[in-house]
Each structure stands twice: as C-alpha cells, then as structure tokens.
Enzyme design. Structure first.
Site, PDB file in Angstrom:
ATOM      1  CB  SER A 158      -0.849   0.016   1.273  1.00 35.61           C
ATOM      2  OG  SER A 158      -1.431   1.290   1.461  1.00 35.61           O
ATOM      3  CE1 TYR A 171      -4.010  -2.037   5.116  1.00 36.55           C
ATOM      4  CE2 TYR A 171      -3.045   0.051   4.442  1.00 36.55           C
ATOM      5  CZ  TYR A 171      -3.736  -1.106   4.139  1.00 36.55           C
ATOM      6  OH  TYR A 171      -4.152  -1.309   2.848  1.00 36.55           O
ATOM      7  CE  LYS A 175      -1.768  -3.864   2.817  1.00 29.45           C
ATOM      8  NZ  LYS A 175      -2.063  -5.181   2.216  1.00 29.45           N
TER       9      LYS A 175
HETATM   10  P1  NAP Z   1     -12.036  -5.104   1.070  1.00 27.50           P
HETATM   11  O1  NAP Z   1     -13.077  -4.718   0.074  1.00 27.50           O
HETATM   12  O2  NAP Z   1     -12.320  -4.963   2.515  1.00 27.50           O
HETATM   13  O3  NAP Z   1     -11.593  -6.602   0.744  1.00 27.50           O
HETATM   14  C1  NAP Z   1     -10.660  -7.282   1.572  1.00 27.50           C
HETATM   15  C2  NAP Z   1     -10.960  -8.744   1.463  1.00 27.50           C
HETATM   16  O4  NAP Z   1     -10.055  -9.488   2.317  1.00 27.50           O
HETATM   17  C3  NAP Z   1     -12.364  -9.066   1.922  1.00 27.50           C
HETATM   18  O5  NAP Z   1     -12.985  -9.827   0.927  1.00 27.50           O
HETATM   19  C4  NAP Z   1     -12.124  -9.833   3.214  1.00 27.50           C
HETATM   20  O6  NAP Z   1     -13.039 -10.864   3.378  1.00 27.50           O
HETATM   21  C5  NAP Z   1     -10.796 -10.481   2.995  1.00 27.50           C
HETATM   22  N1  NAP Z   1     -10.162 -10.864   4.250  1.00 27.50           N
HETATM   23  C6  NAP Z   1      -9.913 -10.091   5.327  1.00 27.50           C
HETATM   24  N2  NAP Z   1      -9.306 -10.795   6.297  1.00 27.50           N
HETATM   25  C7  NAP Z   1      -9.174 -12.052   5.814  1.00 27.50           C
HETATM   26  C8  NAP Z   1      -8.602 -13.242   6.333  1.00 27.50           C
HETATM   27  N3  NAP Z   1      -8.047 -13.280   7.555  1.00 27.50           N
HETATM   28  N4  NAP Z   1      -8.628 -14.352   5.567  1.00 27.50           N
HETATM   29  C9  NAP Z   1      -9.186 -14.348   4.336  1.00 27.50           C
HETATM   30  N5  NAP Z   1      -9.742 -13.231   3.782  1.00 27.50           N
HETATM   31  C10 NAP Z   1      -9.733 -12.119   4.524  1.00 27.50           C
HETATM   32  O7  NAP Z   1     -10.681  -4.294   0.789  1.00 27.50           O
HETATM   33  P2  NAP Z   1      -9.885  -3.966  -0.574  1.00 27.50           P
HETATM   34  O8  NAP Z   1      -9.838  -2.501  -0.689  1.00 27.50           O
HETATM   35  O9  NAP Z   1     -10.379  -4.780  -1.696  1.00 27.50           O
HETATM   36  O10 NAP Z   1      -8.412  -4.448  -0.157  1.00 27.50           O
HETATM   37  C11 NAP Z   1      -7.710  -5.500  -0.808  1.00 27.50           C
HETATM   38  C12 NAP Z   1      -6.232  -5.376  -0.476  1.00 27.50           C
HETATM   39  O11 NAP Z   1      -5.722  -4.159  -1.033  1.00 27.50           O
HETATM   40  C13 NAP Z   1      -5.911  -5.341   1.004  1.00 27.50           C
HETATM   41  O12 NAP Z   1      -4.707  -6.026   1.267  1.00 27.50           O
HETATM   42  C14 NAP Z   1      -5.727  -3.854   1.270  1.00 27.50           C
HETATM   43  O13 NAP Z   1      -4.941  -3.616   2.411  1.00 27.50           O
HETATM   44  C15 NAP Z   1      -5.066  -3.427  -0.022  1.00 27.50           C
HETATM   45  N6  NAP Z   1      -5.151  -1.992  -0.314  1.00 27.50           N
HETATM   46  C16 NAP Z   1      -6.325  -1.430  -0.688  1.00 27.50           C
HETATM   47  C17 NAP Z   1      -6.365  -0.070  -1.001  1.00 27.50           C
HETATM   48  C18 NAP Z   1      -7.619   0.588  -1.489  1.00 27.50           C
HETATM   49  O14 NAP Z   1      -7.532   1.774  -1.929  1.00 27.50           O
HETATM   50  N7  NAP Z   1      -8.790  -0.051  -1.487  1.00 27.50           N
HETATM   51  C19 NAP Z   1      -5.211   0.701  -0.887  1.00 27.50           C
HETATM   52  C20 NAP Z   1      -4.032   0.100  -0.488  1.00 27.50           C
HETATM   53  C21 NAP Z   1      -4.006  -1.253  -0.227  1.00 27.50           C
HETATM   54  P3  NAP Z   1     -14.328 -10.690   4.310  1.00 27.50           P
HETATM   55  O15 NAP Z   1     -14.481  -9.283   4.641  1.00 27.50           O
HETATM   56  O16 NAP Z   1     -15.413 -11.228   3.492  1.00 27.50           O
HETATM   57  O17 NAP Z   1     -13.971 -11.521   5.482  1.00 27.50           O
END
Ligand code: NAP
Length: 305
Positions: A158, A171, A175
């Site tokens: 991230s 976080y 990351k």
């Molecule tokens: P999200 O919509 O909350 O999706 C995260 C997914 O991870 C959810 O489907 C969640 O499943 C799953 N998850 C969480 N803990 C878990 C575990 N212990 N075992 C298995 N699955 C698990 O978030 P997102 O934005 O798509 O994020 C995806 C990745 O990108 C993450 O690593 C996040 O830190 C990274 N990221 C995102 C952004 C952004 O702008 N969105 C920016 C930087 C980094 P459930 O909720 O169904 O349990």
C-alpha cells in the site's frame, strides 16, 4: 482477445469483495481456474461467512469459467496449507497465488490498542507468509521432481507502507513488511521458476469508502473502480511476465507505476565519537533526497504535518 492465463490455476485471497473480487473475475475471464478465498468477515475482520466467496464463484461459473470457494483465514497456518492443497487436488496444479486479503484498524499511535496492532499484523503479514510458504514449498517440490514451475506470487502492499500514512502505524508497518517480503522472496524463489511481485493498489472499496471525503458520485466510483488494478495482476499471473520479479507496482484508476526502492544516500566513514555525529548527520540529511509524501513524490520541506 488473447486469454493470458488459459488453464493456469490461481488462488486469490480476500476475493469475495473489493479488489480481490475483480482479480478473480478477470483471471477467470482470461482462462484461469480460480480458488476464491474469503473469510467472509466484517470490515474490521470480525466474523466469518462463506457467502461472498461463493457468490464470486457462481458469477465465474455463470460466465463459463471454473472456480471453487475457500473459506480459510489466511493467517491460519494450517488452513493456508489446506487452501494450497485444495487448489492442487481440485485443479491438478497451482500456478499463481495472489495474496490480497486485508483489514484495517486505523488509530493514532497513542490510542492504538494491542489488539488493533496484533490483528492487522496477523492478517497482513502472517496472512501473506502462511499461503506463500505453502505455495513456495509446493513449487520447490515440483522443481525438485523435474517439473520446473512457471509460477507467480503476487502480494499486496500500500502507499501507506511504502510512503507512509498518518493513523496507520500498524497497517503501514505490515504493508512495508510485505514490500520487503516481496523483494526477499523474489531472490529466494527465482531458482524454482517463481516470480514474486507486489501491488500497491488504490480503489474505492468497503475498506476505503468511509475514508473518502465528500459525496461518492458514479463518476468517482468509475474513476476509482478496483477493475483498474486487475489488468496488471492478471498479467503478473500469466506466463508472459516471467522476466519481471521483485517489483512493487502502484495501480489505480489514476495511473500504473513502478515504485522505486530505498537507496543508500550520502555516505561517510564510520564515526566513533557521538559528539562528532551532529554536524555530519545534519550534512548527510541535507544532501540526501527527501522522503516522499503519500503521492510518492519528494516532500518539499521535510515531514508532512
Ligand atoms: P475489502 O473490500 O475490505 O476486501 C478485503 C478482502 O479481504 C475481503 O474480501 C475480506 O473478506 C478479505 N479478508 C480479510 N481478512 C481475511 C482473512 N483473515 N482471511 C481471508 N480473507 C480475509 O478491501 P480492498 O480494498 O479490496 O483491499 C484489498 C487489499 O488491497 C488489502 O490487502 C488492502 O490492504 C489493499 N489496499 C487497498 C487499497 C484501497 O484503496 N482499497 C489501498 C491500499 C491497499 P471478508 O471481509 O469477506 O472476510
């Protein structure tokens, strides 16, 4: 359309929602057989419900693709082993693992609880290590058996980790750790035919929606859709990307970029007396490039407020 991942078997963690869901859908569209992992918990990682992963599987099957659901908590070492075994037993092999699952527990350092720290470090860092360990052990055994893998590990960092964001010491530390993990694993796994890369994504998802200032319009949803991140991940999971390893790509609806690593800046000979350090350390800092802000650009005038 050339299908980049025809018959490749790919695990995507956290693929029930958000960015991971887009990865699973695009990988399947490009011919991959996908293990859709998702714990099915709430935004802060509490609870478990197989619904989201199963829905993505049904979407893939309805479009003519192949997929199965997996409900492992990625930070559970044994469950991660079973997830890798499930991929190999169901589809006969494993070609790529995308470590994407994640949670947020944002808090200023002074207010952060031990539980908030532990949960984020566990899901992101151990949740990257555990599936990666089992996948890497499988690829090594394939290599030793004379079937050199053409395999891929794609992790998720991230901008919070590589550039730094206030309110996210847990976080961001996780990351940044995942970015370092990527570089080290890339060096270790090269000999087995495995590339290891990392994505620093930006998208409007359940994770980021309530951090967004102002109204969320349709235009904003489109501009910050997670589907902009799926193309680079689909390519990184394909055979075509075999010459690219140890890199962190920033991807969003705004741009695709490669992050550049820490570099050794100005250097002097070691100094034994701490009384002599001050002026030298200040000169080194003055001569060094500044840290970057959250936009990845050099900060003008030092640290952000
Ligand atoms: P999200 O919509 O909350 O999706 C995260 C997914 O991870 C959810 O489907 C969640 O499943 C799953 N998850 C969480 N803990 C878990 C575990 N212990 N075992 C298995 N699955 C698990 O978030 P997102 O934005 O798509 O994020 C995806 C990745 O990108 C993450 O690593 C996040 O830190 C990274 N990221 C995102 C952004 C952004 O702008 N969105 C920016 C930087 C980094 P459930 O909720 O169904 O349990």
């Amino acid at each position: 359309m050339t299908r980049l991942c025809e018959k490749r078997v790919v695990i995507v963690t956290g693929a029930g929602r958000g960015i991971g869901r887009e990865y699973a859908l695009m990988l399947a569209e490009h011919g991959a057989k996908v293990v859709v992992n998702d714990l099915g918990g709430a935004r802060d990682g509490v609870g478990a419900d197989r619904g989201p992963a199963q829905q993505v599987v049904e979407e893939i099957r309805a479009a003519g693709g192949e997929a199965i659901a997996n409900g492992a908590d990625v930070s559970d070492f044994q469950a991660a082993a079973e997830m890798v075994r499930q991929a190999v037993e169901t589809f006969g092999r494993l070609d790529a693992l995308v470590n994407n699952a994640g949670i947020l527990r944002d808090r200023m350092l002074v207010n952060m609880t031990e539980a908030e720290w532990d949960a984020v470090i566990r899901v992101h860092l151990k949740g990257t290590f555990a599936p990666a360990h089992h996948a890497a052990a499988y690829w090594r055994s394939e290599s030793k058996a004379g079937r050199t893998p053409d395999a891929r590990l794609v992790n998720t960092s991230s901008v919070s980790g590589i550039y730094g964001n206030v309110g996210q010491t847990n976080y961001g530390a996780a990351k940044a750790g995942i970015a370092a993990f990527t570089i080290i694993a890339a060096r270790e796994l090269k000999r087995y035919g495995v590339t290891v890369n990392c994505i620093a994504p930006g998208a409007l998802t359940r994770m980021t929606e309530d951090l967004q200032p102002g109204e969320i319009t349709d235009a904003l949803r489109e501009a910050r859709s997670p589907r902009w991140i799926a193309p680079i991940v689909t390519w990184l999971c394909s055979s075509d990307s075999r010459d690219v390893t140890g890199r962190v790509f920033e991807a969003s609806g705004r741009f695709l970029a490669v992050a550049e690593a820490w570099n050794r800046g100005p250097t002097v000979d070691p100094i034994a007396d701490p009384n002599e350090i001050g002026p030298v350390a200040r000169r080194l800092v003055e001569e060094a490039r500044l840290n970057t802000g959250m936009d990845g650009k050099l900060l003008d005038g030092g640290l952000e407020d």
